[in-house]
Design a protein around this motif. Structure first.
Motif, PDB file in Angstrom:
ATOM      1  N   PRO A   1     -16.935  -2.003  -2.938  1.00 19.41           N
ATOM      2  CA  PRO A   1     -16.617  -0.569  -2.789  1.00 19.41           C
ATOM      3  C   PRO A   1     -15.321  -0.338  -2.027  1.00 19.41           C
ATOM      4  O   PRO A   1     -15.332   0.069  -0.859  1.00 19.41           O
ATOM      5  CB  PRO A   1     -17.837  -0.045  -2.026  1.00 19.41           C
ATOM      6  CG  PRO A   1     -18.264  -1.205  -1.186  1.00 19.41           C
ATOM      7  CD  PRO A   1     -17.973  -2.449  -2.002  1.00 19.41           C
ATOM      8  N   GLY A   2     -14.204  -0.589  -2.674  1.00 18.11           N
ATOM      9  CA  GLY A   2     -12.926  -0.375  -2.005  1.00 18.11           C
ATOM     10  C   GLY A   2     -12.657   1.083  -1.723  1.00 18.11           C
ATOM     11  O   GLY A   2     -12.058   1.440  -0.694  1.00 18.11           O
ATOM     12  N   VAL A   3     -13.097   1.976  -2.617  1.00 15.19           N
ATOM     13  CA  VAL A   3     -12.844   3.408  -2.431  1.00 15.19           C
ATOM     14  C   VAL A   3     -13.481   3.938  -1.152  1.00 15.19           C
ATOM     15  O   VAL A   3     -12.804   4.588  -0.341  1.00 15.19           O
ATOM     16  CB  VAL A   3     -13.333   4.192  -3.672  1.00 15.19           C
ATOM     17  CG1 VAL A   3     -13.243   5.692  -3.414  1.00 15.19           C
ATOM     18  CG2 VAL A   3     -12.505   3.821  -4.899  1.00 15.19           C
ATOM     19  N   PRO A   4     -14.791   3.672  -0.877  1.00 18.76           N
ATOM     20  CA  PRO A   4     -15.358   4.156   0.389  1.00 18.76           C
ATOM     21  C   PRO A   4     -14.663   3.597   1.627  1.00 18.76           C
ATOM     22  O   PRO A   4     -14.539   4.300   2.638  1.00 18.76           O
ATOM     23  CB  PRO A   4     -16.821   3.695   0.315  1.00 18.76           C
ATOM     24  CG  PRO A   4     -17.110   3.578  -1.134  1.00 18.76           C
ATOM     25  CD  PRO A   4     -15.827   3.109  -1.747  1.00 18.76           C
TER      26      PRO A   4
ATOM     27  N   ALA B   1      -3.797  -1.908   4.526  1.00 20.98           N
ATOM     28  CA  ALA B   1      -3.698  -1.101   3.307  1.00 20.98           C
ATOM     29  C   ALA B   1      -4.263   0.299   3.535  1.00 20.98           C
ATOM     30  O   ALA B   1      -3.719   1.290   3.025  1.00 20.98           O
ATOM     31  CB  ALA B   1      -4.434  -1.801   2.168  1.00 20.98           C
ATOM     32  N   GLY B   2      -5.348   0.390   4.297  1.00 18.30           N
ATOM     33  CA  GLY B   2      -5.926   1.701   4.574  1.00 18.30           C
ATOM     34  C   GLY B   2      -4.987   2.592   5.364  1.00 18.30           C
ATOM     35  O   GLY B   2      -4.863   3.793   5.094  1.00 18.30           O
TER      36      GLY B   2
ATOM     37  N   ILE C   1      -4.482   1.101  -5.032  1.00 20.04           N
ATOM     38  CA  ILE C   1      -4.273  -0.031  -4.132  1.00 20.04           C
ATOM     39  C   ILE C   1      -5.484  -0.964  -4.091  1.00 20.04           C
ATOM     40  O   ILE C   1      -5.578  -1.816  -3.201  1.00 20.04           O
ATOM     41  CB  ILE C   1      -3.945   0.450  -2.700  1.00 20.04           C
ATOM     42  CG1 ILE C   1      -5.113   1.258  -2.132  1.00 20.04           C
ATOM     43  CG2 ILE C   1      -2.672   1.266  -2.672  1.00 20.04           C
ATOM     44  CD1 ILE C   1      -4.974   1.532  -0.661  1.00 20.04           C
ATOM     45  N   LEU C   2      -6.365  -0.852  -5.070  1.00 18.79           N
ATOM     46  CA  LEU C   2      -7.537  -1.726  -5.072  1.00 18.79           C
ATOM     47  C   LEU C   2      -7.178  -3.180  -5.363  1.00 18.79           C
ATOM     48  O   LEU C   2      -7.983  -4.077  -5.117  1.00 18.79           O
ATOM     49  CB  LEU C   2      -8.571  -1.222  -6.091  1.00 18.79           C
ATOM     50  CG  LEU C   2      -9.251   0.101  -5.711  1.00 18.79           C
ATOM     51  CD1 LEU C   2     -10.259   0.503  -6.785  1.00 18.79           C
ATOM     52  CD2 LEU C   2      -9.936  -0.004  -4.361  1.00 18.79           C
TER      53      LEU C   2
ATOM     54  N   GLY D   1       0.820  -1.206   0.000  1.00 21.28           N
ATOM     55  CA  GLY D   1       0.000   0.000   0.000  1.00 21.28           C
ATOM     56  C   GLY D   1       0.855   1.257   0.000  1.00 21.28           C
ATOM     57  O   GLY D   1       0.551   2.233  -0.703  1.00 21.28           O
ATOM     58  N   ILE D   2       1.927   1.241   0.777  1.00 24.86           N
ATOM     59  CA  ILE D   2       2.827   2.399   0.805  1.00 24.86           C
ATOM     60  C   ILE D   2       3.494   2.594  -0.547  1.00 24.86           C
ATOM     61  O   ILE D   2       3.578   3.720  -1.071  1.00 24.86           O
ATOM     62  CB  ILE D   2       3.877   2.216   1.916  1.00 24.86           C
ATOM     63  CG1 ILE D   2       3.221   2.314   3.290  1.00 24.86           C
ATOM     64  CG2 ILE D   2       4.992   3.248   1.783  1.00 24.86           C
ATOM     65  CD1 ILE D   2       4.154   2.014   4.445  1.00 24.86           C
TER      66      ILE D   2
END
Length: 453
Positions: free
Chosen positions: A385-388, A268-269, A230-231, A197-198
């Motif tokens: 919904p990975g974005v939300p 990841a978040g 990062i999805l 993710g980084i």
């Protein structure tokens, strides 16, 4: 210990195998139970649901002559008890491979449906050797590019433009290359998701900032696209199988799979939040684009197709299955977006789309050896919904609690709609899901001792 030798007159199959007939019941049951547990281990490590693992082991147990077989399966453990010839054996297995291998699931499903009564442990072990020794279908370059292309298509579906999609293509490709490299070295999954993710979010920022330096764009209007980079880290397979296990009331598997999903997505978040905080970026929703309706629908179909195809490759799915899953996903998802644009409730549209995908996957699986999960998960993962979710983590870390909770509720509703849409489709097409019964109860196997290779 009982040293009684098995009687060939009571077991006609043993007359053809005198070496087996000389074994005592405990030794023979150890071999029988071992091959059944190995079968379940391969399925579990490939990402199969608890129901598939238990029902497939029950079929193999009957094929090798075990009279009664019971199993408890979670995401990280299998416990089995086998009964035969007046004795029993209990075995435990700890799973430390939390990956996805759709090709292996399909091959093991084919083996499960080819099982015949009185098969020898030796021939089944040989068949399992062939399946286990089969390497990945795609090399590291194809695997990484599939991630980048899939996330770029996902980015367009999330209102991303040309700049966002291009930056996501590069960032997600490099992120997946790192993930494959470290996972093959058995790194801790939470650390892997954090590192990838980084890397992916940092590369996205680097590309956009570089474009601003040369005067091609303004970075401020492309900041939200970082989440699409990062999805590829969304654990779609365990997310779907967790809900399916929940519908089967298999709570140990549901809880362990759900815990894994939440933990890696949180990793990841946190990575996105850390990078955006360090660079002073504000992750907000992207502005909607305005395109002619025919062009917009065509692009949605194409992007849905390549996104589903790319995720199918990440799941190590054969290319023919990739094509079928991508076609199903693109067709249904495009219709879903049209329905939402027309005012149909978002969550209801997702549920109906998942239900339709489940029916189409069942129709194809009934005529092939492809599993439903290999066909349906790549098709539905583009609706997750990975974005939300990542916006919720970012807002929470920034102290915006109300905004974070709003995104969390959206995520929960959509994931629930996807899972129950697939579950209802399974109930409609499989009576074993509508009538509650033990997974150890399997239909009679073919009496022939010869199986199809």
């Amino acid at each position: 210990m009982n040293k009684e030798i098995l009687n060939p007159e009571e077991h006609p199959f043993l007359a053809e195998h005198p070496d087996i007939a000389q074994m005592n019941p405990h030794e023979r049951l150890a071999e029988q139970s071992g091959v059944v547990l190995r079968f379940g281990r391969l399925l579990l490590s490939a990402g199969a649901s608890s129901y598939r693992v238990k029902s497939s082991m029950a079929r193999m147990a009957r094929a090798v002559g075990i009279e009664e077989h019971r199993a408890s399966v979670s995401f990280s453990d299998i416990a089995t008890s086998a009964y035969a010839n007046g004795t029993f054996r209990t075995e435990l297995y700890e799973n430390r491979v939390f990956g996805v291998n759709a090709n292996r699931i399909d091959k093991l499903k084919q083996l499960s449906h080819e099982l015949r009564v009185d098969q020898s442990v030796e021939e089944l072990n040989q068949r399992l050797d062939e399946i286990e020794n089969e390497g990945p279908l795609y090399g590291p370059v194809a695997n990484a590019l599939a991630s980048g292309i899939a996330c770029a298509g996902f980015c367009f579906l999330n209102q991303g433009g040309f700049v966002e999609c291009g930056a996501v293509l590069f960032a997600a490709t490099m992120g997946q290359a790192l993930r494959r490299l470290v996972l093959h070295r058995h790194f801790n999954h939470f650390a892997v998701w954090l590192l990838c993710g980084i890397l992916a979010s940092s590369l996205y920022i680097g590309v956009v900032e570089m474009l601003e330096l040369v005067g091609l764009t303004t970075a401020d209007i492309h900041q939200a696209g970082i989440i699409s980079a990062i999805l590829f880290l969304i654990p779609g397979f365990p997310m779907v199988t967790a809900i399916l296990d929940l519908v089967r009331m298999d709570f140990p598997s549901t809880l362990t799979r759900t815990s894994y999903v939440v933990a890696v997505m949180a990793s990841a978040g946190v990575a996105v939040w850390a990078v955006t905080y360090a660079f002073g970026w504000n992750v907000h929703m992207m502005l909607p684009y305005h395109l002619p309706w025919p062009l917009l629908i065509t692009l949605r179909f194409l992007c849905s197709f390549i996104a589903a195809w790319g995720f199918a490759i990440l799941f190590n799915t054969p290319w023919k299955v990739c094509a079928v899953a991508a076609t199903i996903g693109a067709s249904v998802n495009t219709l879903r977006t049209i329905a939402v644009d027309s005012g149909f409730p978002w969550h209801a549209a997702v549920g109906l789309a998942a239900f339709t995908i489940g029916l189409l996957a069942a129709a194809v699986a009934a005529r092939t050896y492809y599993s439903r999960v290999s066909l349906s998960v790549p098709a539905v993962v583009i609706m997750i919904p990975g974005v939300p979710f990542y916006q919720a983590v970012t807002n929470m870390n920034n102290g915006l609690v109300l905004e974070a909770m709003s995104h969390v509720v959206q995520v929960l509703f959509v994931i629930t709609a996807i899972g129950f849409g697939l579950a209802v489709a399974r109930m409609v097409t499989d009576t074993r899901w509508i009538v509650d019964q033990p997974t150890s109860r399997v239909p009679e196997l073919n009496p022939s001792r010869h199986y199809i290779r």
